[in-house]
Design a protein around this motif. Structure first.
Motif, PDB file in Angstrom:
ATOM      1  N   SER A 161       8.868  -8.060  22.668  1.00 25.34           N
ATOM      2  CA  SER A 161       9.127  -7.593  21.301  1.00 25.34           C
ATOM      3  C   SER A 161      10.414  -6.785  21.222  1.00 25.34           C
ATOM      4  O   SER A 161      10.972  -6.602  20.149  1.00 25.34           O
ATOM      5  CB  SER A 161       7.947  -6.766  20.799  1.00 25.34           C
ATOM      6  OG  SER A 161       7.942  -5.497  21.417  1.00 25.34           O
ATOM      7  N   TYR A 168      11.685  -5.138  15.188  1.00 23.33           N
ATOM      8  CA  TYR A 168      10.982  -4.041  14.508  1.00 23.33           C
ATOM      9  C   TYR A 168      11.625  -3.747  13.162  1.00 23.33           C
ATOM     10  O   TYR A 168      10.949  -3.407  12.194  1.00 23.33           O
ATOM     11  CB  TYR A 168      10.952  -2.793  15.391  1.00 23.33           C
ATOM     12  CG  TYR A 168       9.992  -2.957  16.544  1.00 23.33           C
ATOM     13  CD1 TYR A 168       8.664  -2.604  16.400  1.00 23.33           C
ATOM     14  CD2 TYR A 168      10.411  -3.524  17.739  1.00 23.33           C
ATOM     15  CE1 TYR A 168       7.775  -2.793  17.437  1.00 23.33           C
ATOM     16  CE2 TYR A 168       9.532  -3.714  18.779  1.00 23.33           C
ATOM     17  CZ  TYR A 168       8.207  -3.351  18.631  1.00 23.33           C
ATOM     18  OH  TYR A 168       7.325  -3.550  19.646  1.00 23.33           O
ATOM     19  N   LEU A 193      10.216  -6.244  10.967  1.00 19.31           N
ATOM     20  CA  LEU A 193       8.813  -5.957  10.668  1.00 19.31           C
ATOM     21  C   LEU A 193       8.684  -4.912   9.561  1.00 19.31           C
ATOM     22  O   LEU A 193       7.879  -5.058   8.640  1.00 19.31           O
ATOM     23  CB  LEU A 193       8.111  -5.477  11.939  1.00 19.31           C
ATOM     24  CG  LEU A 193       6.616  -5.181  11.855  1.00 19.31           C
ATOM     25  CD1 LEU A 193       5.830  -6.435  11.577  1.00 19.31           C
ATOM     26  CD2 LEU A 193       6.115  -4.564  13.160  1.00 19.31           C
ATOM     27  N   PHE A 194       9.483  -3.841   9.653  1.00 14.36           N
ATOM     28  CA  PHE A 194       9.353  -2.774   8.666  1.00 14.36           C
ATOM     29  C   PHE A 194      10.250  -2.983   7.447  1.00 14.36           C
ATOM     30  O   PHE A 194       9.981  -2.453   6.378  1.00 14.36           O
ATOM     31  CB  PHE A 194       9.661  -1.422   9.308  1.00 14.36           C
ATOM     32  CG  PHE A 194       8.557  -0.977  10.226  1.00 14.36           C
ATOM     33  CD1 PHE A 194       7.424  -0.370   9.722  1.00 14.36           C
ATOM     34  CD2 PHE A 194       8.646  -1.202  11.594  1.00 14.36           C
ATOM     35  CE1 PHE A 194       6.394   0.016  10.565  1.00 14.36           C
ATOM     36  CE2 PHE A 194       7.622  -0.817  12.444  1.00 14.36           C
ATOM     37  CZ  PHE A 194       6.489  -0.212  11.934  1.00 14.36           C
ATOM     38  N   TRP A 240       6.192  -8.562   5.591  1.00 10.70           N
ATOM     39  CA  TRP A 240       5.487  -7.963   6.725  1.00 10.70           C
ATOM     40  C   TRP A 240       4.982  -6.573   6.355  1.00 10.70           C
ATOM     41  O   TRP A 240       3.870  -6.192   6.706  1.00 10.70           O
ATOM     42  CB  TRP A 240       6.405  -7.871   7.945  1.00 10.70           C
ATOM     43  CG  TRP A 240       6.538  -9.159   8.683  1.00 10.70           C
ATOM     44  CD1 TRP A 240       7.567 -10.048   8.595  1.00 10.70           C
ATOM     45  CD2 TRP A 240       5.610  -9.722   9.618  1.00 10.70           C
ATOM     46  NE1 TRP A 240       7.341 -11.121   9.413  1.00 10.70           N
ATOM     47  CE2 TRP A 240       6.148 -10.951  10.060  1.00 10.70           C
ATOM     48  CE3 TRP A 240       4.381  -9.303  10.118  1.00 10.70           C
ATOM     49  CZ2 TRP A 240       5.493 -11.754  10.979  1.00 10.70           C
ATOM     50  CZ3 TRP A 240       3.732 -10.112  11.055  1.00 10.70           C
ATOM     51  CH2 TRP A 240       4.290 -11.327  11.464  1.00 10.70           C
ATOM     52  N   MET A 286       1.097  -5.052   6.269  1.00 14.60           N
ATOM     53  CA  MET A 286       0.590  -3.883   6.995  1.00 14.60           C
ATOM     54  C   MET A 286      -0.149  -2.936   6.053  1.00 14.60           C
ATOM     55  O   MET A 286      -1.227  -2.427   6.383  1.00 14.60           O
ATOM     56  CB  MET A 286       1.750  -3.148   7.687  1.00 14.60           C
ATOM     57  CG  MET A 286       2.167  -3.819   8.974  1.00 14.60           C
ATOM     58  SD  MET A 286       3.258  -2.778   9.958  1.00 14.60           S
ATOM     59  CE  MET A 286       4.821  -3.178   9.269  1.00 14.60           C
ATOM     60  N   ALA A 299       6.554  -8.113  17.736  1.00 10.40           N
ATOM     61  CA  ALA A 299       6.630  -6.717  17.299  1.00 10.40           C
ATOM     62  C   ALA A 299       5.326  -6.318  16.610  1.00 10.40           C
ATOM     63  O   ALA A 299       4.765  -5.247  16.876  1.00 10.40           O
ATOM     64  CB  ALA A 299       7.821  -6.519  16.372  1.00 10.40           C
ATOM     65  N   ALA A 300       4.817  -7.211  15.738  1.00  5.39           N
ATOM     66  CA  ALA A 300       3.556  -6.924  15.042  1.00  5.39           C
ATOM     67  C   ALA A 300       2.412  -6.818  16.044  1.00  5.39           C
ATOM     68  O   ALA A 300       1.563  -5.924  15.950  1.00  5.39           O
ATOM     69  CB  ALA A 300       3.262  -8.023  14.020  1.00  5.39           C
ATOM     70  N   THR A 309       2.639  -5.975  19.167  1.00  4.17           N
ATOM     71  CA  THR A 309       2.797  -4.722  19.912  1.00  4.17           C
ATOM     72  C   THR A 309       2.269  -3.546  19.094  1.00  4.17           C
ATOM     73  O   THR A 309       1.608  -2.644  19.620  1.00  4.17           O
ATOM     74  CB  THR A 309       4.272  -4.500  20.278  1.00  4.17           C
ATOM     75  OG1 THR A 309       4.742  -5.667  20.947  1.00  4.17           O
ATOM     76  CG2 THR A 309       4.442  -3.299  21.188  1.00  4.17           C
ATOM     77  N   MET A 310       2.533  -3.577  17.778  1.00  2.00           N
ATOM     78  CA  MET A 310       1.999  -2.519  16.906  1.00  2.00           C
ATOM     79  C   MET A 310       0.468  -2.526  16.934  1.00  2.00           C
ATOM     80  O   MET A 310      -0.169  -1.477  17.046  1.00  2.00           O
ATOM     81  CB  MET A 310       2.466  -2.719  15.460  1.00  2.00           C
ATOM     82  CG  MET A 310       3.948  -2.674  15.231  1.00  2.00           C
ATOM     83  SD  MET A 310       4.627  -1.035  15.483  1.00  2.00           S
ATOM     84  CE  MET A 310       3.736  -0.136  14.248  1.00  2.00           C
ATOM     85  N   THR A 367      -0.736  -1.158  20.219  1.00  2.00           N
ATOM     86  CA  THR A 367      -0.618   0.306  20.253  1.00  2.00           C
ATOM     87  C   THR A 367      -1.759   0.952  19.473  1.00  2.00           C
ATOM     88  O   THR A 367      -2.387   1.911  19.930  1.00  2.00           O
ATOM     89  CB  THR A 367       0.728   0.736  19.647  1.00  2.00           C
ATOM     90  OG1 THR A 367       1.751  -0.083  20.211  1.00  2.00           O
ATOM     91  CG2 THR A 367       1.015   2.193  19.947  1.00  2.00           C
ATOM     92  N   LEU A 368      -2.028   0.393  18.297  1.00  2.00           N
ATOM     93  CA  LEU A 368      -3.124   0.925  17.481  1.00  2.00           C
ATOM     94  C   LEU A 368      -4.448   0.837  18.227  1.00  2.00           C
ATOM     95  O   LEU A 368      -5.236   1.788  18.244  1.00  2.00           O
ATOM     96  CB  LEU A 368      -3.199   0.156  16.161  1.00  2.00           C
ATOM     97  CG  LEU A 368      -4.286   0.628  15.205  1.00  2.00           C
ATOM     98  CD1 LEU A 368      -3.889   1.930  14.561  1.00  2.00           C
ATOM     99  CD2 LEU A 368      -4.575  -0.413  14.142  1.00  2.00           C
TER     100      LEU A 368
END
Lengths: 269, 414
Positions: free
Chosen positions: A40, A59, A62-63, A68, A72, A244-245, A247-248, A251-252
């Motif tokens: 990512s 990323y 993503l943001f 995307w 989220m 990237a998503a 990986t998010m 992490t969560l």
């Protein structure tokens, strides 16, 4: 304490083999999860290791990309609503089940647990057809209802487990000291079962936040959740923004997992 | 004898009833706490599934679009081309259908059983809309032999019923012969039993693999020193916590032709050509095994943890070799955990959708994937529902086995 003292040489060897095998299986379990993290951060839009150059471009996508970002937000809103609803309903039910006089315990427990068992596609298609009759498809309410049904078993299980160690005499003592039913619940029972409730809530949140299939059937572009966005992305053309998503989400999951671990440790201490 | 014991029995029954009566408020109070969730699940979970069951047998199209035709067919002998009154009724129905644009609806439904019927029905409705007076019979027969065929009329008549076994029979590769008997479809047309067989096979393979890989892990978890065991436990639980989609995504990336596994294999010179891994059975089973492993490991571990190590020592001191001590003393005691873990993994594997859809090829699609296709692409809700019924029955049968052997209250998390 790996081996007893009377072990024969061949036993030592087989023990080493078993332990080695188990370690290999554990690596097989854990390695694939972390493969997505370096990818990512790769600058290149393909999926080979080692990564040649690192960047945050996926990323940023993503943001920065509203599609995307909205996904989220949608996921977070649906998951929070699901958590509130599932924790409330599940805790109440667990309080009832834990009472010695609960009728038809086996049958009702089987019903309450069944959302974990029924194939997810059946829940998704059933909800799609049934909720469609009431205009609940392509609405957030429909998604939250279906997710709550899926999440409640986790709350029931965790709170029931906590209640099995809860001394009901405490409630009785509270009553005898003049506390009303509600006050005894909020001031005595609730603080005691809170760890179980929070564990259940974490499970419920994760269930809703990670769920794909039901969301796939019940949402339109407007309510599209992050996993649905990822799923369609992988189907069409897999791109690193999905990494990237992922990986998010990973992490969560780790954060929720740590929260849960801290919670259960506190309880057993 | 019997007469003397009878009053005692009645007394007992009365006592029993009185105790039950006294317990009733407490039972009611306990149940009322669970009532909101039970009611919620009945509406948001059970009702959708029941609705799915109804959709699998629901058959409204013919009845609503061709009511006059069905009435006229009541006197039909079933073996010859029907007479003018039936065709007149059909013309009237189709005229109405053309106005309401419902001809496609009944056409699509009958097309499942008579190939080509959809276009014939649409053409006939266009023709009927232009006809003012009879005789209608010749006009329809001019449209094609399909209207002369008694089999066509038998199917129409049969579908006058509001409920149909058609979808459920199709879902298990059965069909209704024009004469009314039930027969198997030709082997080359059988689709759904092979798909069900494949689903069971993949679930079985995944279950066996998780057991082979997971059993030693569960065992090592019980003998490892505390801190190491905790780290190992973390490695089992973390994947369980990670979203199924993330884990599937990881496998999609790993298995790509230009992906990590292929590049590692090439770098190690184990292969010179890229191996096709994604969209294969091997890839699907590997990914599913990875995802299901914790579900098999945890129940086995919780049973193993309760086995006294002194038993093995006793067996050894009584002369059993390590192999025989393991198989005769240890393994049998782990059986409850093995049964619980394997049944759980088997049940969950039956319902896989995401992983076969993303990692599997066309030959690896499971019942769930076919259900989704019939809902989304073919818009054949009846067949999708019927496949759902089959999948649900198989799953519930194994869940029933699980409840008998293990019990719902034994399901634990982590």
């Amino acid at each position: 304490m790996w081996l007893p003292s009377y072990a024969t040489p061949s036993e030592r060897l087989s023990r080493i083999l078993v332990v080695g095998f188990a370690v290999a299986v554990l690596l097989f379990l854990i390695a694939p999860l972390f493969i997505i993290v370096p990818l990512s951060f790769s600058k290149d839009p393909f999926f080979t290791l080692p990564v040649r150059e690192y960047s945050l471009r996926w990323y940023e996508d993503l943001f920065g990309n509203p599609r995307w970002f909205n996904a989220m937000v949608n996921s977070a809103v649906a998951a929070v609503l699901t958590t509130i609803l599932a924790t409330t309903l599940g805790t109440l039910a667990a309080l009832g089940i834990a009472r010695p006089d609960f009728p038809y315990r086996r049958a009702i427990m089987a019903l309450l647990i069944s959302p974990m068992i029924v194939p997810i596609v059946i829940v998704a298609v059933g909800s799609y057809l049934f909720f469609g009759q009431f205009g609940l498809t392509n609405t957030r309410a429909g998604l939250v209802f279906a997710h709550t049904a899926l999440a409640t078993p986790f709350v029931v299980i965790t709170v029931t487990a906590t209640l099995s160690t809860y001394d009901t005499n405490l409630t009785r003592a509270a009553h005898s000291l003049g506390a009303s039913g509600l006050s005894a619940f909020f001031r005595v029972t609730l603080p005691n079962i809170l760890p179980g409730m929070v564990s259940g809530a974490i499970f419920a949140f994760a269930t809703s936040f990670d769920e794909v299939v039901v969301a796939l059937f019940l949402t339109a572009a407007e309510q599209r959740t992050l996993p649905v966005q990822m799923f369609s992305g992988i189907r069409d053309q897999i791109n690193p923004t999905i990494m990237a998503a992922a990986t998010m989400l990973l992490t969560l999951s780790i954060l929720l997992f740590v929260a849960l671990a801290l919670l259960t440790r506190k309880k057993t201490r | 004898m019997q007469r003397t014991t009878q009053p005692v029995d009645i007394e007992r029954i009365q006592t029993f009833m009185a105790v039950r009566r006294a317990a009733r408020p407490a039972r009611r109070a306990a149940f009322s706490l669970a009532l909101p969730l039970v009611a919620f699940l009945l509406v948001a979970f059970v009702a959708p599934i029941l609705y799915l069951l109804v959709t699998a047998v629901d058959n409204p199209e013919t009845q609503s679009v061709l009511p006059r035709t069905l009435a006229a067919l009541e006197g039909w002998d079933g073996t010859s081309t029907p007479d003018e009154p039936v065709f007149a009724a059909l013309a009237a129905d189709l005229k109405q259908a053309k106005e309401d644009s419902t001809a496609a609806l009944v056409g699509k439904r009958l097309n499942y059983e008579i190939p080509g019927m959809r276009s014939k029905m649409l053409a006939a409705s266009r023709m009927a809309a232009g006809l003012e007076t009879g005789p209608y019979r010749e006009k329809f027969l001019e449209q094609g032999g399909i209207w002369a065929d008694p089999a066509t009329w038998a199917v129409i008549q049969r579908n006058g019923a509001g409920l149909t076994p058609y979808y459920l029979m199709t879902a298990v590769d059965l069909k209704q012969a024009p004469t009314g008997g039930i027969e198997r479809v030709a082997p080359d047309q059988a689709i759904f039993l092979p798909v069900l067989g494949r689903t069971l096979l993949v679930a079985g393979m995944v279950t066996a693999l998780t057991l082979i890989l997971g059993y030693p892990v569960a065992y090592v978890l019980t003998i490892a020193p505390k801190t190491i065991a905790a780290v190992m436990m973390l490695m089992v639980l973390l994947p369980l916590w990670t979203s199924l989609l993330v884990r599937t995504t990881a496998w999609v990336v790993l298995l790509q032709s230009d992906g990590v596994i292929n590049s590692v294999l090439m770098a190690l010179h184990l292969t010179t050509e890229k191996i096709q891994l994604i969209f294969t059975r091997v890839g699907t089973v590997t990914a599913m095994t990875h995802i299901q492993l914790p579900f098999t490991i945890l129940p086995i571990y919780s049973v193993m943890r309760a086995i006294q190590p002194t038993q093995l020592r006793a067996a050894r001191s009584l002369g059993a070799g390590p192999t025989s001590a393991f198989w005769r003393i240890y393994a049998p005691q782990t059986l409850p955990g093995v049964v619980a873990g394997c049944l759980m993994t088997f049940i969950l594997s039956l319902g896989y959708y995401i992983t076969p859809a993303l990692v599997g090829g066309p030959q690896d699609q499971m019942v769930s994937n076919f259900i989704a296709v019939y809902i989304n692409r073919d818009l054949n809700w009846g067949l999708a529902a019927a496949l759902g019924v089959v999948l649900l029955l198989v799953t519930l049968a194994i869940y029933g086995l699980f409840l008998r052997l293990v019990g719902a209250d034994k399901i634990k998390l982590g």
